[in-house]
Scaffold this motif. Structure first.
Motif, PDB file in Angstrom:
ATOM      1  N   ASP A  26       0.810  -1.224   0.000  1.00  0.00           N
ATOM      2  CA  ASP A  26       0.000   0.000   0.000  1.00  0.00           C
ATOM      3  C   ASP A  26       0.844   1.275   0.000  1.00  0.00           C
ATOM      4  O   ASP A  26       0.573   2.208  -0.760  1.00  0.00           O
ATOM      5  CB  ASP A  26      -0.932   0.020   1.212  1.00  0.00           C
ATOM      6  N   ALA A  27       1.855   1.324   0.846  1.00  0.00           N
ATOM      7  CA  ALA A  27       2.661   2.548   0.965  1.00  0.00           C
ATOM      8  C   ALA A  27       3.352   2.892  -0.351  1.00  0.00           C
ATOM      9  O   ALA A  27       3.347   4.052  -0.779  1.00  0.00           O
ATOM     10  CB  ALA A  27       3.687   2.386   2.075  1.00  0.00           C
ATOM     11  N   HIS A  28       3.931   1.906  -0.992  1.00  0.00           N
ATOM     12  CA  HIS A  28       4.626   2.173  -2.256  1.00  0.00           C
ATOM     13  C   HIS A  28       3.629   2.489  -3.368  1.00  0.00           C
ATOM     14  O   HIS A  28       3.910   3.313  -4.239  1.00  0.00           O
ATOM     15  CB  HIS A  28       5.502   0.991  -2.645  1.00  0.00           C
ATOM     16  N   TRP A  29       2.482   1.844  -3.359  1.00  0.00           N
ATOM     17  CA  TRP A  29       1.459   2.135  -4.367  1.00  0.00           C
ATOM     18  C   TRP A  29       1.048   3.603  -4.268  1.00  0.00           C
ATOM     19  O   TRP A  29       0.930   4.293  -5.273  1.00  0.00           O
ATOM     20  CB  TRP A  29       0.248   1.222  -4.192  1.00  0.00           C
ATOM     21  N   ARG A  30       0.835   4.085  -3.033  1.00  0.00           N
ATOM     22  CA  ARG A  30       0.437   5.490  -2.852  1.00  0.00           C
ATOM     23  C   ARG A  30       1.538   6.435  -3.314  1.00  0.00           C
ATOM     24  O   ARG A  30       1.255   7.496  -3.882  1.00  0.00           O
ATOM     25  CB  ARG A  30       0.113   5.747  -1.384  1.00  0.00           C
ATOM     26  N   ALA A  86      14.394   0.098  -4.735  1.00  0.00           N
ATOM     27  CA  ALA A  86      14.299   0.864  -3.488  1.00  0.00           C
ATOM     28  C   ALA A  86      14.770   2.304  -3.706  1.00  0.00           C
ATOM     29  O   ALA A  86      14.135   3.249  -3.215  1.00  0.00           O
ATOM     30  CB  ALA A  86      15.124   0.197  -2.390  1.00  0.00           C
ATOM     31  N   ALA A  87      15.843   2.470  -4.450  1.00  0.00           N
ATOM     32  CA  ALA A  87      16.334   3.822  -4.744  1.00  0.00           C
ATOM     33  C   ALA A  87      15.329   4.590  -5.585  1.00  0.00           C
ATOM     34  O   ALA A  87      15.079   5.776  -5.330  1.00  0.00           O
ATOM     35  CB  ALA A  87      17.678   3.740  -5.459  1.00  0.00           C
ATOM     36  N   ALA A  88      14.733   3.933  -6.562  1.00  0.00           N
ATOM     37  CA  ALA A  88      13.758   4.612  -7.425  1.00  0.00           C
ATOM     38  C   ALA A  88      12.520   5.032  -6.639  1.00  0.00           C
ATOM     39  O   ALA A  88      12.010   6.146  -6.821  1.00  0.00           O
ATOM     40  CB  ALA A  88      13.361   3.698  -8.582  1.00  0.00           C
ATOM     41  N   VAL A  89      12.052   4.178  -5.761  1.00  0.00           N
ATOM     42  CA  VAL A  89      10.877   4.524  -4.950  1.00  0.00           C
ATOM     43  C   VAL A  89      11.214   5.677  -4.012  1.00  0.00           C
ATOM     44  O   VAL A  89      10.409   6.597  -3.826  1.00  0.00           O
ATOM     45  CB  VAL A  89      10.368   3.281  -4.172  1.00  0.00           C
ATOM     46  N   THR A  90      12.407   5.656  -3.433  1.00  0.00           N
ATOM     47  CA  THR A  90      12.822   6.735  -2.532  1.00  0.00           C
ATOM     48  C   THR A  90      12.938   8.061  -3.273  1.00  0.00           C
ATOM     49  O   THR A  90      12.449   9.092  -2.799  1.00  0.00           O
ATOM     50  CB  THR A  90      14.175   6.387  -1.881  1.00  0.00           C
ATOM     51  N   VAL A  91      13.562   8.044  -4.435  1.00  0.00           N
ATOM     52  CA  VAL A  91      13.705   9.272  -5.223  1.00  0.00           C
ATOM     53  C   VAL A  91      12.328   9.789  -5.642  1.00  0.00           C
ATOM     54  O   VAL A  91      12.056  10.990  -5.563  1.00  0.00           O
ATOM     55  CB  VAL A  91      14.617   9.029  -6.450  1.00  0.00           C
ATOM     56  N   GLN A  92      11.455   8.893  -6.076  1.00  0.00           N
ATOM     57  CA  GLN A  92      10.091   9.299  -6.469  1.00  0.00           C
ATOM     58  C   GLN A  92       9.373   9.957  -5.296  1.00  0.00           C
ATOM     59  O   GLN A  92       8.701  10.971  -5.463  1.00  0.00           O
ATOM     60  CB  GLN A  92       9.309   8.085  -6.975  1.00  0.00           C
ATOM     61  N   SER A  96       8.250  13.911  -5.257  1.00  0.00           N
ATOM     62  CA  SER A  96       6.826  14.255  -5.171  1.00  0.00           C
ATOM     63  C   SER A  96       6.522  15.044  -3.901  1.00  0.00           C
ATOM     64  O   SER A  96       5.520  15.735  -3.830  1.00  0.00           O
ATOM     65  CB  SER A  96       5.965  12.989  -5.226  1.00  0.00           C
ATOM     66  N   ALA A  97       7.395  14.958  -2.887  1.00  0.00           N
ATOM     67  CA  ALA A  97       7.182  15.711  -1.651  1.00  0.00           C
ATOM     68  C   ALA A  97       7.520  17.182  -1.839  1.00  0.00           C
ATOM     69  O   ALA A  97       7.023  18.038  -1.105  1.00  0.00           O
ATOM     70  CB  ALA A  97       8.033  15.114  -0.530  1.00  0.00           C
TER      71      ALA A  97
END
Length: 98
Positions: A26-30, A86-92, A96-97
């Motif tokens: 859920d967290a990564h999907w959001r 993991a790096a791509a999700v963190t950068v995304q 977005s923040a």
């Protein structure tokens, strides 16, 4: 195909599989999709697809190397794929923040 091509294919499949596993949470999907988490059926499909992609990565490693070496190459490939996703999700999430 050459051994290098099989190893490249294994890496691509492993990255896609890890991305599917990440999106099933859920967290990564959001973070990525910016909307409600998917239904349980979609989540199950992502996990099954991720597993199938990882199995394909293992098959590509087996096509390039003997079985004992293929296991080593596959686990290394999975580690690299997990780190990249993991790096791509963190950068995304950070982009977005802002």
């Amino acid at each position: 195909m050459s051994d290098g091509a099989f190893h490249g294919l294994a890496l691509v499949l492993a990255i896609a599989g890890m991305a599917a596993f990440a999106l099933s949470l859920d967290a990564h999907w959001r973070q990525i999709a910016r909307r409600r988490p998917p239904s349980g059926l979609v989540r199950i499909g992502l996990r099954i697809g991720g597993g199938a992609l990882q199995a394909g990565a293992f098959a590509a490693c087996l096509a390039a190397d003997p079985p004992t070496m293929a296991v080593l190459v596959w686990t290394t490939t999975l580690t690299i794929a997990a780190a990249l996703v993991a790096a791509a999700v963190t950068v995304q999430a950070r982009l977005s923040a802002d």
